[in-house]
Design a protein around this motif. Structure first.
Motif, PDB file in Angstrom:
ATOM      1  N   ILE A 154       0.827  -1.204   0.000  1.00 52.27           N
ATOM      2  CA  ILE A 154       0.000   0.000   0.000  1.00 52.27           C
ATOM      3  C   ILE A 154       0.867   1.262   0.000  1.00 52.27           C
ATOM      4  O   ILE A 154       1.823   1.385   0.756  1.00 52.27           O
ATOM      5  N   LYS A 155       0.485   2.198  -0.884  1.00 53.07           N
ATOM      6  CA  LYS A 155       1.214   3.462  -1.035  1.00 53.07           C
ATOM      7  C   LYS A 155       0.435   4.667  -0.523  1.00 53.07           C
ATOM      8  O   LYS A 155       1.021   5.692  -0.212  1.00 53.07           O
ATOM      9  N   ARG A 156      -0.907   4.580  -0.506  1.00 48.12           N
ATOM     10  CA  ARG A 156      -1.699   5.725  -0.042  1.00 48.12           C
ATOM     11  C   ARG A 156      -3.063   5.266   0.434  1.00 48.12           C
ATOM     12  O   ARG A 156      -3.486   4.148   0.158  1.00 48.12           O
ATOM     13  N   MET A 157      -3.742   6.171   1.158  1.00 46.47           N
ATOM     14  CA  MET A 157      -5.087   5.896   1.636  1.00 46.47           C
ATOM     15  C   MET A 157      -5.917   7.166   1.591  1.00 46.47           C
ATOM     16  O   MET A 157      -5.378   8.279   1.561  1.00 46.47           O
ATOM     17  N   TYR A 158      -7.232   6.976   1.546  1.00 43.51           N
ATOM     18  CA  TYR A 158      -8.164   8.093   1.540  1.00 43.51           C
ATOM     19  C   TYR A 158      -9.509   7.593   2.052  1.00 43.51           C
ATOM     20  O   TYR A 158      -9.716   6.385   2.183  1.00 43.51           O
ATOM     21  N   THR A 159     -10.423   8.504   2.353  1.00 42.57           N
ATOM     22  CA  THR A 159     -11.760   8.113   2.790  1.00 42.57           C
ATOM     23  C   THR A 159     -12.796   8.625   1.796  1.00 42.57           C
ATOM     24  O   THR A 159     -12.572   9.613   1.095  1.00 42.57           O
ATOM     25  N   ILE A 160     -13.919   7.922   1.777  1.00 48.54           N
ATOM     26  CA  ILE A 160     -15.074   8.311   0.975  1.00 48.54           C
ATOM     27  C   ILE A 160     -16.234   8.452   1.945  1.00 48.54           C
ATOM     28  O   ILE A 160     -16.516   7.539   2.721  1.00 48.54           O
ATOM     29  N   GLU A 161     -16.892   9.614   1.925  1.00 45.25           N
ATOM     30  CA  GLU A 161     -18.057   9.836   2.773  1.00 45.25           C
ATOM     31  C   GLU A 161     -19.106  10.561   1.958  1.00 45.25           C
ATOM     32  O   GLU A 161     -18.830  11.609   1.368  1.00 45.25           O
ATOM     33  N   ASN A 162     -20.302  10.014   1.905  1.00 41.40           N
ATOM     34  CA  ASN A 162     -21.417  10.655   1.216  1.00 41.40           C
ATOM     35  C   ASN A 162     -22.354  11.272   2.238  1.00 41.40           C
ATOM     36  O   ASN A 162     -22.481  10.769   3.355  1.00 41.40           O
ATOM     37  N   ASN A 163     -23.004  12.362   1.865  1.00 33.35           N
ATOM     38  CA  ASN A 163     -23.890  13.063   2.799  1.00 33.35           C
ATOM     39  C   ASN A 163     -25.231  12.382   2.985  1.00 33.35           C
ATOM     40  O   ASN A 163     -25.931  12.637   3.956  1.00 33.35           O
ATOM     41  N   THR A 164     -25.620  11.536   2.041  1.00 30.89           N
ATOM     42  CA  THR A 164     -26.925  10.898   2.126  1.00 30.89           C
ATOM     43  C   THR A 164     -26.784   9.386   2.021  1.00 30.89           C
ATOM     44  O   THR A 164     -25.793   8.878   1.498  1.00 30.89           O
TER      45      THR A 164
ATOM     46  N   HIS B 117     -22.284   1.593  -3.056  1.00 32.80           N
ATOM     47  CA  HIS B 117     -23.585   2.046  -2.568  1.00 32.80           C
ATOM     48  C   HIS B 117     -23.460   2.370  -1.083  1.00 32.80           C
ATOM     49  O   HIS B 117     -23.122   1.491  -0.289  1.00 32.80           O
ATOM     50  N   THR B 118     -23.752   3.605  -0.716  1.00 36.91           N
ATOM     51  CA  THR B 118     -23.800   3.982   0.693  1.00 36.91           C
ATOM     52  C   THR B 118     -25.143   3.541   1.253  1.00 36.91           C
ATOM     53  O   THR B 118     -26.181   3.884   0.700  1.00 36.91           O
ATOM     54  N   LEU B 119     -25.125   2.787   2.337  1.00 40.52           N
ATOM     55  CA  LEU B 119     -26.365   2.259   2.900  1.00 40.52           C
ATOM     56  C   LEU B 119     -26.875   3.056   4.092  1.00 40.52           C
ATOM     57  O   LEU B 119     -27.995   2.841   4.532  1.00 40.52           O
ATOM     58  N   GLU B 120     -26.039   3.951   4.628  1.00 39.97           N
ATOM     59  CA  GLU B 120     -26.438   4.770   5.774  1.00 39.97           C
ATOM     60  C   GLU B 120     -25.904   6.181   5.596  1.00 39.97           C
ATOM     61  O   GLU B 120     -24.833   6.385   5.032  1.00 39.97           O
ATOM     62  N   LYS B 121     -26.639   7.142   6.104  1.00 42.41           N
ATOM     63  CA  LYS B 121     -26.211   8.534   6.065  1.00 42.41           C
ATOM     64  C   LYS B 121     -24.904   8.702   6.834  1.00 42.41           C
ATOM     65  O   LYS B 121     -24.730   8.096   7.893  1.00 42.41           O
ATOM     66  N   LYS B 122     -23.989   9.462   6.290  1.00 47.94           N
ATOM     67  CA  LYS B 122     -22.693   9.789   6.908  1.00 47.94           C
ATOM     68  C   LYS B 122     -21.765   8.575   7.060  1.00 47.94           C
ATOM     69  O   LYS B 122     -20.843   8.588   7.865  1.00 47.94           O
ATOM     70  N   ALA B 123     -22.016   7.514   6.307  1.00 44.37           N
ATOM     71  CA  ALA B 123     -21.128   6.347   6.337  1.00 44.37           C
ATOM     72  C   ALA B 123     -19.767   6.741   5.755  1.00 44.37           C
ATOM     73  O   ALA B 123     -19.678   7.607   4.886  1.00 44.37           O
ATOM     74  N   GLN B 124     -18.717   6.113   6.262  1.00 46.49           N
ATOM     75  CA  GLN B 124     -17.352   6.406   5.805  1.00 46.49           C
ATOM     76  C   GLN B 124     -16.655   5.125   5.388  1.00 46.49           C
ATOM     77  O   GLN B 124     -16.690   4.124   6.109  1.00 46.49           O
ATOM     78  N   LEU B 125     -16.005   5.198   4.235  1.00 41.36           N
ATOM     79  CA  LEU B 125     -15.276   4.071   3.683  1.00 41.36           C
ATOM     80  C   LEU B 125     -13.801   4.457   3.590  1.00 41.36           C
ATOM     81  O   LEU B 125     -13.471   5.503   3.047  1.00 41.36           O
ATOM     82  N   LEU B 126     -12.942   3.629   4.156  1.00 43.99           N
ATOM     83  CA  LEU B 126     -11.498   3.843   4.073  1.00 43.99           C
ATOM     84  C   LEU B 126     -10.992   3.048   2.876  1.00 43.99           C
ATOM     85  O   LEU B 126     -11.325   1.871   2.718  1.00 43.99           O
ATOM     86  N   ALA B 127     -10.222   3.705   2.013  1.00 40.15           N
ATOM     87  CA  ALA B 127      -9.722   3.064   0.796  1.00 40.15           C
ATOM     88  C   ALA B 127      -8.204   3.138   0.756  1.00 40.15           C
ATOM     89  O   ALA B 127      -7.602   4.131   1.192  1.00 40.15           O
ATOM     90  N   PHE B 128      -7.594   2.077   0.244  1.00 42.38           N
ATOM     91  CA  PHE B 128      -6.145   1.998   0.083  1.00 42.38           C
ATOM     92  C   PHE B 128      -5.825   1.713  -1.381  1.00 42.38           C
ATOM     93  O   PHE B 128      -6.597   1.034  -2.061  1.00 42.38           O
ATOM     94  N   SER B 129      -4.669   2.194  -1.836  1.00 40.34           N
ATOM     95  CA  SER B 129      -4.203   1.941  -3.199  1.00 40.34           C
ATOM     96  C   SER B 129      -2.740   1.518  -3.160  1.00 40.34           C
ATOM     97  O   SER B 129      -1.990   1.933  -2.283  1.00 40.34           O
ATOM     98  N   ASP B 130      -2.352   0.732  -4.155  1.00 39.53           N
ATOM     99  CA  ASP B 130      -0.957   0.294  -4.222  1.00 39.53           C
ATOM    100  C   ASP B 130      -0.099   1.182  -5.128  1.00 39.53           C
ATOM    101  O   ASP B 130       1.038   0.832  -5.429  1.00 39.53           O
ATOM    102  N   PHE B 131      -0.644   2.349  -5.555  1.00 44.12           N
ATOM    103  CA  PHE B 131       0.129   3.320  -6.330  1.00 44.12           C
ATOM    104  C   PHE B 131      -0.047   4.696  -5.716  1.00 44.12           C
ATOM    105  O   PHE B 131      -1.114   5.031  -5.208  1.00 44.12           O
ATOM    106  N   GLU B 132       1.007   5.499  -5.786  1.00 49.89           N
ATOM    107  CA  GLU B 132       0.911   6.880  -5.337  1.00 49.89           C
ATOM    108  C   GLU B 132       0.042   7.663  -6.309  1.00 49.89           C
ATOM    109  O   GLU B 132      -0.060   7.314  -7.492  1.00 49.89           O
ATOM    110  N   LEU B 133      -0.581   8.733  -5.823  1.00 49.10           N
ATOM    111  CA  LEU B 133      -1.456   9.559  -6.641  1.00 49.10           C
ATOM    112  C   LEU B 133      -0.697  10.094  -7.849  1.00 49.10           C
ATOM    113  O   LEU B 133       0.385  10.663  -7.710  1.00 49.10           O
ATOM    114  N   GLY B 134      -1.247   9.865  -9.042  1.00 48.30           N
ATOM    115  CA  GLY B 134      -0.638  10.369 -10.275  1.00 48.30           C
ATOM    116  C   GLY B 134       0.484   9.521 -10.826  1.00 48.30           C
ATOM    117  O   GLY B 134       1.056   9.868 -11.859  1.00 48.30           O
TER     118      GLY B 134
END
Length: 133
Positions: free
Chosen positions: A29-39, A106-123
């Protein structure tokens, strides 16, 4: 290689809760980020990578992640089976998406957060593919 769940666990005692995943190898793993939807019921997809891998963990709430091979979209083979995975924040399960697959998150709950990892640096590579189903 196919997408797969790497199951975590949870230990509870009088002091509190420890969530763990002893089978998740993070060495590439080279980087991580989160995904959060408002609804709830937000959908992000179909997008994926031919070179990069992704790993997802629900850290708040729950998600359904649908997965298909990129080749199904490129060959317009919409009959190809969709693999569906449900991630819940009450465990530390990790969904591994190897290179060559696209996801629909698919976000199943309001304000749910998903942590994501990638094996390449951004760009580092131009490897983002988006499709319509």
């Amino acid at each position: 290689m196919k997408p797969k769940l790497i199951f975590g666990g949870c230990h509870k005692d009088e002091r509190g809760i420890v969530k763990f995943n002893n089978d998740f190898n993070m060495s590439v793993i080279k980087r991580m980020y989160t995904i959060e939807n408002n609804t709830s019921n937000s959908i992000r997809g179909w997008q994926g990578h031919k070179i990069e891998q992704r790993w997802f963990i629900a850290i708040v709430g729950s998600f359904q992640i649908d997965v298909k091979p990129i080749l199904a979209f490129e060959n317009q083979d919409y009959s190809q089976e969709i693999l569906s995975f449900k991630l819940l924040s009450n465990s530390l399960d990790v969904l591994h998406i190897p290179a060559g697959f696209v996801t629909c998150i698919h976000t199943l709950e309001k304000k749910a957060q998903l942590l994501a990892f990638s094996d390449f640096e951004l760009g580092a590579v131009k490897d983002e593919w988006k499709y319509m189903l």
